[in-house]
Design an enzyme around this catalytic site. Structure first.
Site: not given
Length: 279
Positions: A112, A114-116, A118
């Site tokens: 996503t 905000s978070c690579g 996940c």
């Protein structure tokens, strides 16, 4: 700027006054990365520098180490049922002799903005063996006073942020504080991948004499991307995570957090910071 920004109708309320006007927003679209035609990852990104993004992502995954490892990077025609090209699917073809990684369901990654990380099966899956051990010889030495100047230089170079207020940025600086490259994206991990991918395309890896500065926090993933590119110093304007600090200490990465003006915290690798007082 093409698809980097989009316009949307908005209702503005200011001190009780209501007006209707268009607003400029940062674009966010999915991009699928394929490797030799096989789906590998989907990331939510700001369109632009897509080939560099794909290349940088594959550096962080340990697949690529030089421009010679890549035969081609192309957008996939026929990405839709009617044969159209969405420019949201990129296929990286490896050069002959470059080993194809084992693409399993565990390694298939959804990231996503905000978070690579996940979708990673486990922490062990991201502790990839670095091709470029951090080996800055002689060691990079950075004055705290120089570090304190970098956030303002980063902010001054954020062209799209000025229009949208909705982008993260990552930048590479020389040991002397010269801005070498900057990328903006809705995800800071994407901005770093774009920097690393551009460096790979230009034959500049490993990035052994640079400082990487990121807006926001320093996650484990960003520390990993710095390590995989051979970067010796990672600085962030906000906090690091505990795993980022652990990885930095293990890999010999200098990690600076809460870099705000003359104030900063050094969490690992303080030997590269020119300290002039007892700590």
């Amino acid at each position: 700027m093409g698809r980097v920004t989009e316009r949307r109708r908005t209702i503005r309320i200011r001190d009780g006054a209501v007006t209707t006007r268009p607003d400029t927003l940062v674009a966010e679209e999915p991009m699928e990365i394929r490797l030799n035609g096989k789906p590998l990852a989907i990331t939510m990104r700001t369109p632009g520098d897509d080939f560099a993004l794909a290349a940088g992502f594959l550096v962080s995954e340990g697949v690529l180490g030089s421009a010679e490892d890549v035969r081609s990077i192309v957008y996939c025609a026929g990405a839709t049922d009617d044969g159209g090209n969405t420019y949201n699917v990129v296929d990286v073809q490896l050069a002959p002799g470059v080993p194809m990684p084992d693409i399993t369901l565990e390694r298939n990654v959804y990231t996503t903005s905000s978070c690579g990380l996940c979708g990673k099966a486990s922490l062990d899956a991201v502790r990839t063996t670095a091709r470029f051990p951090i080996a800055d010889t002689p060691p990079v030495r950075v004055e705290p006073a120089l570090l304190s100047l970098l956030p303002d230089r980063l902010r001054a170079a954020q062209q799209v942020f000025d229009r949208t207020g909705g982008l993260h940025a990552a930048a590479l600086f020389s040991e002397d504080g010269e801005l070498l490259d900057i990328r903006e994206d809705v995800g800071r991990h994407n901005a770093v991948d774009k920097l690393v991918g551009r460096a790979l395309q230009q034959g500049l890896l490993p990035l052994s004499r640079v400082i990487l500065l990121v807006s926001g926090r320093a996650s484990f993933e960003l520390a990993q991307k710095a390590v995989m590119a051979g970067i010796p110093v990672l600085a962030a304007v906000s906090a690091p995570s505990s795993l980022a600090v652990d990885l930095a200490a293990e890999a010999g990465l200098t990690l600076v957090g809460f870099l705000r003006g003359p104030s900063m915290n050094v969490y690992a690798g303080d030997d590269r910071i020119a300290l002039h007082s007892e700590v």
